[in-house]
Scaffold this motif. Structure first.
Motif, PDB file in Angstrom:
ATOM      1  N   LYS A 112      40.162  45.718  51.131  1.00 46.22           N
ATOM      2  CA  LYS A 112      39.287  45.050  50.162  1.00 46.22           C
ATOM      3  C   LYS A 112      39.558  43.551  50.129  1.00 46.22           C
ATOM      4  N   HIS A 113      40.678  43.130  50.716  1.00 48.66           N
ATOM      5  CA  HIS A 113      40.936  41.694  50.823  1.00 48.66           C
ATOM      6  C   HIS A 113      39.951  41.045  51.797  1.00 48.66           C
ATOM      7  N   THR A 114      39.625  41.750  52.871  1.00 52.26           N
ATOM      8  CA  THR A 114      38.645  41.172  53.800  1.00 52.26           C
ATOM      9  C   THR A 114      37.253  41.177  53.177  1.00 52.26           C
ATOM     10  N   LEU A 174      42.913  41.310  44.930  1.00 52.22           N
ATOM     11  CA  LEU A 174      43.993  40.330  44.914  1.00 52.22           C
ATOM     12  C   LEU A 174      45.331  41.027  44.747  1.00 52.22           C
ATOM     13  N   ASP A 175      46.342  40.418  45.339  1.00 55.93           N
ATOM     14  CA  ASP A 175      47.718  40.851  45.178  1.00 55.93           C
ATOM     15  C   ASP A 175      48.403  39.885  44.235  1.00 55.93           C
ATOM     16  N   PHE A 176      49.317  40.409  43.444  1.00 62.91           N
ATOM     17  CA  PHE A 176      50.020  39.560  42.489  1.00 62.91           C
ATOM     18  C   PHE A 176      51.497  39.923  42.506  1.00 62.91           C
ATOM     19  N   PRO A 182      51.307  54.468  46.355  1.00 67.63           N
ATOM     20  CA  PRO A 182      50.923  53.389  45.437  1.00 67.63           C
ATOM     21  C   PRO A 182      51.067  51.998  46.046  1.00 67.63           C
ATOM     22  N   ASP A 183      50.279  51.079  45.522  1.00 65.34           N
ATOM     23  CA  ASP A 183      50.360  49.666  45.904  1.00 65.34           C
ATOM     24  C   ASP A 183      50.354  48.883  44.591  1.00 65.34           C
ATOM     25  N   TYR A 184      51.528  48.783  43.970  1.00 65.74           N
ATOM     26  CA  TYR A 184      51.648  48.285  42.594  1.00 65.74           C
ATOM     27  C   TYR A 184      51.218  46.840  42.418  1.00 65.74           C
ATOM     28  N   CYS A 185      51.240  46.090  43.502  1.00 63.61           N
ATOM     29  CA  CYS A 185      50.967  44.643  43.424  1.00 63.61           C
ATOM     30  C   CYS A 185      49.505  44.325  43.724  1.00 63.61           C
ATOM     31  N   HIS A 186      48.658  45.319  43.753  1.00 56.10           N
ATOM     32  CA  HIS A 186      47.284  45.138  44.241  1.00 56.10           C
ATOM     33  C   HIS A 186      46.278  45.603  43.197  1.00 56.10           C
ATOM     34  N   ILE A 187      45.248  44.775  42.962  1.00 56.30           N
ATOM     35  CA  ILE A 187      44.102  45.211  42.174  1.00 56.30           C
ATOM     36  C   ILE A 187      42.837  44.884  42.951  1.00 56.30           C
TER      37      ILE A 187
HETATM   38 ZN   LIG Z   1      46.371  44.028  48.300  1.00 57.68          ZN
END
Ligand SMILES: [Zn+2]
Length: 132
Positions: free
Chosen positions: A65-67, A72-74, A119-124
Motif C-alpha cells: 500500500k506504500h506504492t 504510512l509507517d511510524f 502483525p506489522d505494528y508500525c504500519h497503518i
Molecule cells: Zn508499512
C-alpha cells in the motif's frame, strides 16, 4: 526514493494522516513518520531480502500500500530515539503505546497492521485508494 513526507500520500489521505499525528500528540504519544511512499522498484528490492538477496525476510508482499500512496509507517519516539519495542509504555498507563496508537489510527478510519497475522505494528493504511 522512499519518502517520509505526508505530501507523497494521495491527496484525500493526507488530512487523515495529519489527523492521526495530531491525535497521537494530543494523547501524549511522540510519533514520527518513517515511510509514506515507496516505489515499486524499492518494494521489489525489499521483497528480495531473505529470498534472492541476503538478509532476513522483512516483507510478505510485492504489492504494498506504500506504492499505492495510502500507507504510512511510524515509530514511537523516546528521548529523541525511535523505539520499535511493541511493549513500550512510555506514558506509563499500563497499555503498550503501539496498541494505543494503533487504536487511535482505527478511530480515524485507518487499518492498523497490528491486527494482521503476521502483525506489522508500525504500519497503518487507508482503506482504499479511490476517493470514496
Ligand atoms: Zn508499512
Amino acid at each position: 526514493m522512499s519518502s517520509r513526507d505526508i505530501l507523497y500520500l494521495l491527496p484525500h489521505v493526507q488530512p487523515f494522516a495529519r489527523q492521526f499525528l495530531q491525535a497521537c500528540m494530543a494523547k501524549g504519544h511522540d510519533v514520527v513518520v518513517t515511510c509514506t511512499y515507496r516505489s515499486q522498484e524499492e518494494q521489489d528490492d525489499i521483497y528480495a531480502r531473505g529470498r534472492t538477496k541476503p538478509g532476513k525476510i522483512v516483507t510478505w508482499t510485492r504489492h504494498s500500500k506504500h506504492t499505492d500512496r495510502i500507507a504510512l509507517d511510524f515509530a514511537l519516539v523516546k528521548n529523541g530515539k525511535c523505539s520499535w519495542d511493541i511493549k513500550a509504555d512510555f506514558d506509563e498507563d499500563n497499555v503498550a503505546d503501539y496498541f494505543e496508537v494503533g487504536a487511535i489510527s482505527k478511530e480515524i478510519g485507518f487499518t492498523w497492521g497490528g491486527d494482521w497475522n503476521p502483525p506489522d505494528y508500525c504500519h497503518i493504511e487507508w482503506r482504499h485508494a479511490d476517493d470514496t
